[in-house]
Design a protein around this motif. Structure first.
Motif, PDB file in Angstrom:
ATOM      1  N   UNK A  46       0.871  -1.177   0.000  1.00 49.56           N
ATOM      2  CA  UNK A  46       0.000   0.000   0.000  1.00 49.56           C
ATOM      3  C   UNK A  46       0.907   1.226   0.000  1.00 49.56           C
ATOM      4  N   UNK A  47       0.459   2.285  -0.665  1.00 49.08           N
ATOM      5  CA  UNK A  47       1.269   3.509  -0.782  1.00 49.08           C
ATOM      6  C   UNK A  47       0.470   4.688  -0.229  1.00 49.08           C
ATOM      7  N   UNK A  48       1.077   5.394   0.725  1.00 51.20           N
ATOM      8  CA  UNK A  48       0.496   6.612   1.294  1.00 51.20           C
ATOM      9  C   UNK A  48       1.281   7.791   0.755  1.00 51.20           C
ATOM     10  N   UNK A  49       0.631   8.656  -0.011  1.00 53.08           N
ATOM     11  CA  UNK A  49       1.319   9.785  -0.634  1.00 53.08           C
ATOM     12  C   UNK A  49       0.547  11.069  -0.366  1.00 53.08           C
ATOM     13  N   UNK A  51       1.186  15.598   0.793  1.00 51.84           N
ATOM     14  CA  UNK A  51       2.148  16.682   0.604  1.00 51.84           C
ATOM     15  C   UNK A  51       3.286  16.601   1.622  1.00 51.84           C
ATOM     16  N   UNK A  52       3.038  15.971   2.775  1.00 51.41           N
ATOM     17  CA  UNK A  52       4.052  15.908   3.828  1.00 51.41           C
ATOM     18  C   UNK A  52       4.786  14.572   3.917  1.00 51.41           C
ATOM     19  N   UNK A  53       4.298  13.528   3.225  1.00 55.52           N
ATOM     20  CA  UNK A  53       4.953  12.224   3.356  1.00 55.52           C
ATOM     21  C   UNK A  53       4.637  11.326   2.168  1.00 55.52           C
ATOM     22  N   UNK A  54       5.591  10.478   1.851  1.00 56.57           N
ATOM     23  CA  UNK A  54       5.366   9.337   0.959  1.00 56.57           C
ATOM     24  C   UNK A  54       5.873   8.114   1.699  1.00 56.57           C
ATOM     25  N   UNK A  55       4.977   7.158   1.944  1.00 55.13           N
ATOM     26  CA  UNK A  55       5.339   5.960   2.693  1.00 55.13           C
ATOM     27  C   UNK A  55       4.810   4.720   1.988  1.00 55.13           C
ATOM     28  N   UNK A  56       5.593   3.662   2.022  1.00 49.00           N
ATOM     29  CA  UNK A  56       5.185   2.382   1.455  1.00 49.00           C
ATOM     30  C   UNK A  56       5.101   1.354   2.573  1.00 49.00           C
ATOM     31  N   UNK A  57       4.035   0.578   2.562  1.00 48.78           N
ATOM     32  CA  UNK A  57       3.842  -0.499   3.525  1.00 48.78           C
ATOM     33  C   UNK A  57       3.804  -1.803   2.732  1.00 48.78           C
ATOM     34  N   UNK A  58       4.742  -2.700   3.049  1.00 47.42           N
ATOM     35  CA  UNK A  58       4.895  -3.898   2.230  1.00 47.42           C
ATOM     36  C   UNK A  58       4.951  -5.167   3.078  1.00 47.42           C
ATOM     37  N   UNK A  59       4.341  -6.220   2.559  1.00 41.53           N
ATOM     38  CA  UNK A  59       4.566  -7.571   3.063  1.00 41.53           C
ATOM     39  C   UNK A  59       5.508  -8.235   2.089  1.00 41.53           C
ATOM     40  N   UNK A  60       6.648  -8.705   2.589  1.00 44.33           N
ATOM     41  CA  UNK A  60       7.662  -9.231   1.669  1.00 44.33           C
ATOM     42  C   UNK A  60       8.210 -10.563   2.180  1.00 44.33           C
ATOM     43  N   UNK A  61       8.826 -11.294   1.277  1.00 41.75           N
ATOM     44  CA  UNK A  61       9.444 -12.572   1.617  1.00 41.75           C
ATOM     45  C   UNK A  61      10.758 -12.330   2.340  1.00 41.75           C
ATOM     46  N   UNK A  62      10.989 -13.092   3.403  1.00 43.33           N
ATOM     47  CA  UNK A  62      12.208 -12.930   4.194  1.00 43.33           C
ATOM     48  C   UNK A  62      13.451 -12.975   3.300  1.00 43.33           C
ATOM     49  N   UNK A  63      14.349 -12.004   3.536  1.00 38.29           N
ATOM     50  CA  UNK A  63      15.563 -11.923   2.731  1.00 38.29           C
ATOM     51  C   UNK A  63      15.468 -10.931   1.589  1.00 38.29           C
ATOM     52  N   UNK A  64      14.273 -10.363   1.384  1.00 33.97           N
ATOM     53  CA  UNK A  64      14.069  -9.424   0.273  1.00 33.97           C
ATOM     54  C   UNK A  64      13.757  -8.013   0.790  1.00 33.97           C
TER      55      UNK A  64
END
Length: 420
Positions: A46-49, A51-64
């Motif tokens: 998910x991407x939160x964008x 004027x004050x912030x750009x943040x990415x929230x990710x579920x990822x495979x261990x090691x990546x």
């Protein structure tokens, strides 16, 4: 094993020049999200964008863990040396805490501001529509919405206004209580006047009149809020109608003098006027404050209110942090429970297969005429032996190392009540 990562830049870590480079336009979000989850090791996003912030929230495979950061760099064509100093990263538990703090307004430029929660909900909805939300992020965002609501309900984090525009409107509400029958005259068309107009509109003000040197600019703002636009020259005509006057222009000379207000008060039969002069230099002559039936506040008066309210919010923020501490642990308990799910599923699958094999043999014995009571007793005995054979052997082998934790774990897993 699925891991969680939150990373990005905000107003505290990156200048506006960098934040501009990293923004995602709403119409580009769906394709960006789809592209991100196709990147090696990224399963949910998910991407939160704003004027004050750009943040990415990710579920990822261990090691990546670096995959999403590399994707962001490539997507916006940035050099790593330009991005890295501004970037913060929050893995797993830290990511949960970060999102809960952001949603509760604890990480905002204005402490406790409520707009960010709506922006997070929009970011979540974009990700849902793009199909990039899975079990982990879905649970995280739903938990976040619940916690942010709890913070608003259980603390006074948002009760005291700490922006000039919001403070002005809050003071107006304290004086008049019901704004639905009132008329507001706003002088200027800059950001502060726009925010004040927005707050008045959301509080159901009866009528809004916007005055500006550029009638076109006043009309643009008025069109957004079903309001009237007038020129500065028309202010004396409309001033008697105004219960609330908020002024913020760049004029070097006062726009409203004592004489103009006195005339307006006579026409109003001395019904009170609440006036806020946010401008520096001042738009309203200080002598206006000497008139009866006029409540005049300038920017310094509002700053005193803001500072008092900021202290109140800071005290509420401590309460909010305590709530978040508890709720982070609650979420992590769920996450750790999910790590056991594949093991539990595998145990169930093997046990079901074992039971099927024993049951098929028992059914054949009964079909061949063997006594059903004997078959059932044998069935029970065989299932018990087959189910416990491997665990019993592994416990013996592992406990032979002298590690008592193996036996303690076995006692907990099988819920054994030992007898003396």
């Amino acid at each position: 094993m699925m891991q969680l990562l939150a990373f990005g830049v905000n107003h505290k870590t990156a200048p506006v020049a960098v934040r501009e480079q990293l923004t995602f336009a709403p119409d580009r979000l769906p394709s960006a999200l789809t592209e991100l989850v196709k990147y090696d090791g990224i399963n949910e996003a998910a991407i939160l964008s704003t004027c004050n912030r750009t943040e990415l929230y990710c579920g990822y495979t261990s090691g990546k863990e670096n995959a999403a950061i590399e994707w962001l760099r490539q997507y916006h064509h940035m050099e790593l040396q330009s991005l890295k100093p501004c970037l913060y990263t929050h893995p797993n538990k830290s990511a949960v805490r970060h999102l809960l703090r952001v949603a509760s307004g604890l990480d905002s430029m204005i402490l406790g501001e409520p707009q960010i929660l709506g922006q997070i909900k929009t970011a979540y909805q974009h990700a849902v529509e793009a199909g990039t939300i899975g079990r982990l992020l879905s649970r995280l965002f739903q938990h976040t919405f619940h916690v942010a609501k709890q913070v608003r309900t259980d603390t006074s984090i948002g009760a005291s206004p700490i922006s000039v525009a919001f403070s002005a409107v809050s003071l107006a509400k304290q004086i008049f209580r019901d704004l639905e029958s009132k008329t507001a005259l706003l002088i200027g068309a800059g950001e502060t006047i726009e925010l004040a107009t927005r707050h008045l509109f959301s509080n159901h003000i009866g009528q809004i009149i916007i005055a500006n040197r550029s009638i076109e600019k006043a009309q643009q703002l008025a069109n957004q809020f079903n309001s009237n636009a007038i020129s500065i020259a028309q202010i004396p005509e409309y001033l008697p109608k105004a219960d609330i006057v908020i002024s913020s222009t760049a004029s070097q000379l006062p726009i409203l003098g004592k004489g103009a207000i006195e005339r307006a008060l006579r026409i109003r039969k001395h019904r009170p006027i609440f006036m806020v002069d946010i401008a520096v230099p001042r738009d309203i002559e200080p002598e206006v404050g000497e008139l009866q039936d006029v409540y005049l506040y300038n920017v310094d008066d509002l700053q005193e209110v803001i500072q008092e309210n900021l202290q109140s919010r800071q005290a509420a923020a401590k309460q909010a942090e305590e709530i978040i501490d508890i709720q982070v642990e609650n979420f992590m308990e769920w996450v750790h429970g999910q790590n056991a799910t594949p093991i539990i599923r595998a145990i169930r699958k093997e046990t079901e297969q074992l039971c099927r094999e024993v049951l098929e043999k028992a059914q054949k014995r009964i079909a061949n005429g063997q006594d059903p009571s004997e078959v059932l007793a044998m069935l029970s005995h065989n299932i018990t032996n087959k189910f416990l054979h491997i665990p019993s052997r592994q416990i013996q082998i592992l406990s032979a190392t002298g590690d008592k934790s193996i036996l303690e774990a076995a006692i907990k897993i099988f819920d054994i009540h030992q007898q003396d």
